[in-house]
Enzyme design. Sequence first.
Site, mmCIF file in Angstrom:
data_model
loop_
_atom_site.group_PDB
_atom_site.id
_atom_site.type_symbol
_atom_site.label_atom_id
_atom_site.label_comp_id
_atom_site.label_asym_id
_atom_site.label_seq_id
_atom_site.Cartn_x
_atom_site.Cartn_y
_atom_site.Cartn_z
ATOM 1 N N CYS A 178 0.830 -1.199 0.000
ATOM 2 C CA CYS A 178 0.000 0.000 0.000
ATOM 3 C C CYS A 178 0.868 1.254 0.000
ATOM 4 C CB CYS A 178 -0.978 -0.035 1.180
ATOM 5 S SG CYS A 178 -2.338 1.151 1.016
ATOM 6 N N HIS A 198 -3.679 -4.765 0.855
ATOM 7 C CA HIS A 198 -3.056 -5.274 2.081
ATOM 8 C C HIS A 198 -3.243 -6.788 2.156
ATOM 9 C CE1 HIS A 198 -1.993 -1.638 4.466
ATOM 10 N NE2 HIS A 198 -2.871 -1.069 3.657
ATOM 11 N N GLU A 245 -1.698 -8.905 3.966
ATOM 12 C CA GLU A 245 -1.602 -9.386 5.355
ATOM 13 C C GLU A 245 -2.928 -9.270 6.095
ATOM 14 O OE1 GLU A 245 -1.347 -5.024 5.911
ATOM 15 O OE2 GLU A 245 -0.713 -6.457 4.371
#
Length: 252
Positions: A116, A217, A219
């Site tokens: 990001c 994102h 994660e």
Amino acid sequence: MNRPLAPVLIAVTSWRRPLDTYLGPGTDLYTLGTEYAHAVSAAGGVPVLTPTLTAEETEVVLDTVAGVLLSGGGDVDPASYGAAGPAGDHDPGRDATEAALVRGAARRKMPVLGICRGLQIANAALGGTLLADLPVTAAHPAVHGAEALRDLRHEVSTDAAWLRDCLPEPAQVNSIHHQALDRVADALRPVAWAADGVIEAAESRTPDWYFRGVQWHPEKMAAPGERHHADILFEDFVTAAHRYTARTRSAA
């Protein structure tokens, strides 16, 4: 993927911001979402969190680690890529630190993974520009509330094998951002796009430097069928860090 056994150090950038704590309102903190550190550790790396650093200190860090993970966070200051923009809650110290880490890693051919904001600051540091505020579109709608923001997904298309091999099917990612790449730095090549044309991922144009950046994102994509996506991305990045370590040791 066969994961090397020996650990490697991975510099993970952090976000300096005031948060309310038991010490009072607006406590000055360096913060990092735990998912970043956990993902690096699960992939066989050792995360080393970096604060705001001087240019000289970033060189010391780069002498020590085998890879750089540029984490997400606040907006990149338009002044850092030579543009005018609205006043905002920018952190020039973080911008300068991460720009120095990217440029130093590029000189050394050290692996970098940008997530990001991490992709955005890398593009700015290497001579590109950003869209300071994306227009509202079907792919990037206006949403309100943390839960809605976490759950929002949109489709992306890609011509990069490293993304096709790990993205969910259909290729859907989250939308936790309002800035994106505009003019892409000469050192980078866009490799994924949303339906509205927003660049969603980029890679290095040269095979001797491992740079991969995604606008979403991974994660935070933890729904069933999504978790493996982040696992593969981080494992590949840490494997590249192992290769970097082996290469630099053999050259010494």
